[in-house]
Motif scaffolding. Structure first.
Motif, PDB file in Angstrom:
ATOM      1  N   GLU A  74      66.935  27.307  40.028  1.00  0.00           N
ATOM      2  CA  GLU A  74      67.092  28.116  41.260  1.00  0.00           C
ATOM      3  C   GLU A  74      66.761  29.539  41.136  1.00  0.00           C
ATOM      4  O   GLU A  74      66.082  30.243  41.612  1.00  0.00           O
ATOM      5  CB  GLU A  74      68.528  28.067  41.919  1.00  0.00           C
ATOM      6  CG  GLU A  74      68.800  28.880  43.223  1.00  0.00           C
ATOM      7  CD  GLU A  74      70.117  28.660  43.754  1.00  0.00           C
ATOM      8  OE1 GLU A  74      70.588  29.265  44.762  1.00  0.00           O
ATOM      9  OE2 GLU A  74      70.823  27.684  43.531  1.00  0.00           O
ATOM     10  N   GLN A  75      67.566  30.208  40.072  1.00  0.00           N
ATOM     11  CA  GLN A  75      67.280  31.592  39.676  1.00  0.00           C
ATOM     12  C   GLN A  75      65.815  31.952  39.206  1.00  0.00           C
ATOM     13  O   GLN A  75      65.234  32.965  39.602  1.00  0.00           O
ATOM     14  CB  GLN A  75      68.274  31.879  38.574  1.00  0.00           C
ATOM     15  CG  GLN A  75      68.156  33.544  38.351  1.00  0.00           C
ATOM     16  CD  GLN A  75      69.045  34.084  37.258  1.00  0.00           C
ATOM     17  OE1 GLN A  75      70.173  33.382  36.995  1.00  0.00           O
ATOM     18  NE2 GLN A  75      69.130  35.406  36.795  1.00  0.00           N
ATOM     19  N   PHE A  76      65.248  31.186  38.440  1.00  0.00           N
ATOM     20  CA  PHE A  76      63.876  31.290  37.924  1.00  0.00           C
ATOM     21  C   PHE A  76      62.858  31.355  39.226  1.00  0.00           C
ATOM     22  O   PHE A  76      62.098  32.207  39.374  1.00  0.00           O
ATOM     23  CB  PHE A  76      63.474  30.252  37.105  1.00  0.00           C
ATOM     24  CG  PHE A  76      61.990  30.349  36.703  1.00  0.00           C
ATOM     25  CD1 PHE A  76      61.519  31.101  35.656  1.00  0.00           C
ATOM     26  CD2 PHE A  76      61.233  29.411  37.194  1.00  0.00           C
ATOM     27  CE1 PHE A  76      60.376  31.245  35.325  1.00  0.00           C
ATOM     28  CE2 PHE A  76      59.677  29.604  36.732  1.00  0.00           C
ATOM     29  CZ  PHE A  76      59.508  30.413  35.882  1.00  0.00           C
ATOM     30  N   LEU A  77      63.042  30.277  40.058  1.00  0.00           N
ATOM     31  CA  LEU A  77      62.222  30.426  41.141  1.00  0.00           C
ATOM     32  C   LEU A  77      62.263  31.530  42.047  1.00  0.00           C
ATOM     33  O   LEU A  77      61.442  32.144  42.739  1.00  0.00           O
ATOM     34  CB  LEU A  77      62.187  28.947  41.943  1.00  0.00           C
ATOM     35  CG  LEU A  77      61.629  27.778  41.315  1.00  0.00           C
ATOM     36  CD1 LEU A  77      61.773  26.560  41.991  1.00  0.00           C
ATOM     37  CD2 LEU A  77      60.196  27.843  41.191  1.00  0.00           C
ATOM     38  N   GLN A  78      63.653  31.705  42.319  1.00  0.00           N
ATOM     39  CA  GLN A  78      63.830  33.017  43.405  1.00  0.00           C
ATOM     40  C   GLN A  78      63.305  34.439  42.757  1.00  0.00           C
ATOM     41  O   GLN A  78      63.101  35.180  43.487  1.00  0.00           O
ATOM     42  CB  GLN A  78      65.566  32.975  43.542  1.00  0.00           C
ATOM     43  CG  GLN A  78      65.931  32.133  44.518  1.00  0.00           C
ATOM     44  CD  GLN A  78      67.419  32.137  44.972  1.00  0.00           C
ATOM     45  OE1 GLN A  78      68.020  32.988  44.197  1.00  0.00           O
ATOM     46  NE2 GLN A  78      67.706  31.245  45.682  1.00  0.00           N
ATOM     47  N   GLY A  79      63.227  34.289  41.494  1.00  0.00           N
ATOM     48  CA  GLY A  79      62.910  35.593  40.802  1.00  0.00           C
ATOM     49  C   GLY A  79      61.320  35.889  40.604  1.00  0.00           C
ATOM     50  O   GLY A  79      60.834  36.961  40.225  1.00  0.00           O
ATOM     51  N   ILE A  80      60.447  34.940  41.169  1.00  0.00           N
ATOM     52  CA  ILE A  80      59.012  35.012  41.046  1.00  0.00           C
ATOM     53  C   ILE A  80      58.659  35.812  42.316  1.00  0.00           C
ATOM     54  O   ILE A  80      58.859  35.168  43.384  1.00  0.00           O
ATOM     55  CB  ILE A  80      58.367  33.573  41.018  1.00  0.00           C
ATOM     56  CG1 ILE A  80      58.829  32.950  39.747  1.00  0.00           C
ATOM     57  CG2 ILE A  80      56.974  33.583  41.088  1.00  0.00           C
ATOM     58  CD1 ILE A  80      58.181  31.375  39.702  1.00  0.00           C
ATOM     59  N   PRO A  81      58.101  37.060  42.025  1.00  0.00           N
ATOM     60  CA  PRO A  81      57.619  37.626  43.225  1.00  0.00           C
ATOM     61  C   PRO A  81      56.461  37.168  43.929  1.00  0.00           C
ATOM     62  O   PRO A  81      55.333  36.596  43.141  1.00  0.00           O
ATOM     63  CB  PRO A  81      57.300  39.084  42.528  1.00  0.00           C
ATOM     64  CG  PRO A  81      57.056  38.790  41.123  1.00  0.00           C
ATOM     65  CD  PRO A  81      57.410  37.714  40.810  1.00  0.00           C
TER      66      PRO A  81
END
Length: 170
Positions: A74-81
């Motif tokens: 979740e954090q990884f995907l949300q951090g992709i601009p």
């Protein structure tokens, strides 16, 4: 003085430009390394550098290590601009055993292709740049088993992340 208005289009254009500049730097640095040391050493040196960058990026994901795959994903995907526009990630798996994400696009690879890179030269650039993911997920405490783009593949890299070895001891 007028205030500058930021729109999603301007942000996307600026971000795309930043990725294009990063892609060119990687490409030119790789060329210099190949000219001086050959393909194998160039991949090794560039991979070392991108791995270190990944380690720095992985510090923000450490709270999820070594086994919180769902939180990590979740954090990884949300951090992709601009993730859907620039990367097109497809979450194929996310459970306690691991996660798998297939990227259907990559702004680095797209820029290298636009610059005329193809075949083995493109594959080696992807391999060298892709070490960033190994550094990031390893630093966060997970086991990384992903693959970078290879000749004949569609899209781009495939990230495969499993719980870290410390998870087995807990």
């Amino acid at each position: 003085m007028s205030e500058e208005t930021t729109t999603p289009e301007i942000t996307l254009e600026q971000l795309s430009g930043a990725y294009a500049m990063r892609a060119k730097f990687y490409m030119f640095m790789f060329d210099v390394l190949v000219e001086n040391f050959g393909n194998d050493k160039a991949v090794e040196l560039m991979s070392d550098a991108t791995y270190r960058l990944g380690e720095e990026m992985g510090e923000k994901l450490q709270a999820h290590g070594p086994a919180n795959i769902e939180g990590l994903t979740e954090q990884f995907l949300q951090g992709i601009p601009c993730r859907d526009h620039l990367f097109g990630p497809e979450l194929r798996k996310c459970d306690h055993e691991g996660m798998e994400i297939k990227f259907h696009k990559c702004p680095l690879k797209d820029n290298w292709v636009a610059a005329g890179r193809k075949g083995e030269a493109l594959e080696l650039l992807c391999k060298a740049a892709g070490a960033i993911d190994a550094g990031m997920f390893s630093k966060a405490g997970f086991t990384f088993e992903g693959e970078t783009w290879k000749i004949g593949d569609t899209g781009c890299c495939r990230l495969v992340v499993k719980p870290g070895s410390e998870a087995e001891a807990v």
